[in-house]
Design a protein around this motif. Structure first.
Motif, short mmCIF file in Angstrom:
data_model
loop_
_atom_site.label_atom_id
_atom_site.label_comp_id
_atom_site.label_asym_id
_atom_site.label_seq_id
_atom_site.Cartn_x
_atom_site.Cartn_y
_atom_site.Cartn_z
N PRO A 1 0.78 -1.20 -0.12
CA PRO A 1 -0.19 -0.07 0.17
C PRO A 1 0.93 1.04 0.04
CG PRO A 1 -0.79 -1.42 1.61
CD PRO A 1 0.30 -2.02 1.08
N ARG B 1 -8.99 -4.26 -2.17
CA ARG B 1 -8.09 -3.47 -2.45
C ARG B 1 -8.30 -2.77 -3.94
NH1 ARG B 1 -1.71 -5.15 -1.88
NH2 ARG B 1 -2.55 -4.81 0.28
N ASP C 1 -5.99 -0.23 0.71
CA ASP C 1 -7.07 -1.39 1.30
C ASP C 1 -8.05 -0.55 1.75
OD1 ASP C 1 -5.38 -3.53 0.43
OD2 ASP C 1 -3.96 -3.25 2.33
#
Length: 403
Positions: free
Chosen positions: A97, A120, A115
């Protein structure tokens, strides 16, 4: 005029100053350009981050991404979808991320992986437009920097030359004053030297009366020398402030010059006389500076002596020509080369047919000074061949009104 070494020093100092100032301005312009470019890059980076963050926070499908963007989604069940074919979905979904960069084909993208409770989300923003914008900015900055540097160099060079011009003129005036002083002091010092020699002979002969006369004449000559020095110190302001407007009897002045230089002329075997063709007491009165006009006559007589031979004669002739007083200094020496007449009154210009110079070098300054004095008195100076041989220098001055 300044010597070549002085001019070289001034010019070299000017070039160094111009180079240093140009380099300083160039460094400042480059620094300003670099700051602008870096600030623009940071602004673009923040804009990209805000745009990606906004899209990632609101995207719920991949069917309609904003222009220049692509989306990849993976739900909680593991199903993936992408807004365009050919995207490396597995690689994109497998990234940590946050922000990162990727190149797909010929395109560069900034990537944001986030997320969410639904799964996602991966958002990709094409950087092509931003890179084009930065290239345009870089080109504009480069052109502006180059123009600014060239302009600054030109301005610095111009200002440096202007700022150095007073220094160059000051050096020229200094050297001119030294040359003038050297020339003007040479003639009275020669007269003093002659008188001292004669005085020594009078003491050897035991002629106290003649020795006393020589001492008095020596004292008079030292006063003349002091006047010459004072006049030289004031000559620099003659052109700007103008000469004094005193009433000067040129006939008396000519007699003073004859009396002062007769011993020197006699030591060279030359007769020095004054002739005038008018009887009126005010016939030869002009307005001006007695010291400057004495300088002019002394320089003309000294020049004539330098071109005379033993047994020759020099005449200072005064006459009236309408409203003007005309002073002729006439000799029967070697004359003037016709080819040299045109530049005879130019500074540092001189003839070569000297006869009574005593072996000393002559710098061609005296006649230039005579011309300057004549012009300052609104007069004129000219030269012509004397009939029968020699030269005649004619100084023309406006006669003073009766008063």
């Amino acid at each position: 005029m300044t010597s070549s070494s002085d001019l070289a020093v001034v010019r070299r100092a000017g070039r160094i100053a111009a180079l240093q100032a140009s380099l300083a301005l160039t460094a400042v312009l480059l620094l300003v350009g670099a700051v602008i470019f870096l600030v623009d890059g940071q602004v673009q980076k923040q804009q990209i981050a805000d745009q990606l963050t906004s899209v990632v926070g609101t995207a719920d499908d991949v069917t309609d991404p904003p222009p220049g963007m692509q989306l990849v989604l993976r739900d909680l069940a593991g199903e993936t979808s992408a807004s365009a074919d050919g995207l490396p979905t597995a690689e994109l979904l497998g990234r940590e991320p946050g922000f990162s960069d990727i190149r797909i084909g010929d395109e560069s993208y900034r990537v944001l992986v986030a997320d969410r409770p639904e799964g996602r989300v991966v958002a990709l923003l094409a950087l092509k437009s931003y890179e084009a914008s930065r290239n345009r900015l870089l080109l504009a900055l480069g052109a502006a920097e180059l123009a600014g540097i060239l302009a600054s160099v030109g301005v610095v060079v111009l200002l440096t030359r202007r700022s150095l011009r007073p220094l160059t003129e000051a050096l020229a005036l200094q050297r001119r004053f030294v040359a003038d002083a050297s020339h003007e002091l040479r003639a009275p010092l020669t007269v003093l030297h002659t008188r001292i020699q004669l005085l020594a002979r009078r003491f050897d002969d035991g002629d106290a009366h003649r020795a006393k006369e020589q001492i008095e004449a020596l004292a008079a000559d030292t006063r003349v020398l002091g006047e010459v020095i004072e006049d030289l110190l004031a000559s620099a302001s003659m052109a700007s402030k103008g000469v004094p407007r005193d009433r000067v009897d040129v006939a008396d002045l000519a007699e003073d010059v004859r009396a002062s230089m007769s011993e020197h002329a006699a030591s060279a075997g030359v007769t020095l006389a004054v002739n005038r063709d008018a009887d009126a007491a005010t016939a030869f009165v002009v307005l001006g500076s007695a010291a400057a006009l004495r300088r002019a006559l002394t320089s003309l007589v000294d020049n004539a002596l330098a071109h005379e031979h033993a047994g020759g004669s020099i005449e200072i002739c005064l006459r009236r020509r309408g409203p003007n007083v005309v002073i002729d200094v006439r000799d029967d020496g070697v004359g003037v080369d016709p080819d040299a007449m045109e530049g005879l009154f130019a500074r540092f210009s001189h003839g070569h047919a000297h006869t009574a110079a005593g072996g000393r070098e002559r710098y061609g300054i005296g006649l230039a000074l005579v011309r300057e004095i004549a012009v300052a008195h609104h007069g004129d100076i000219s030269v012509a061949q004397t009939p029968g041989g020699g030269a005649t220098f004619t100084l023309t001055l406006a006669a003073a009104p009766p008063g």
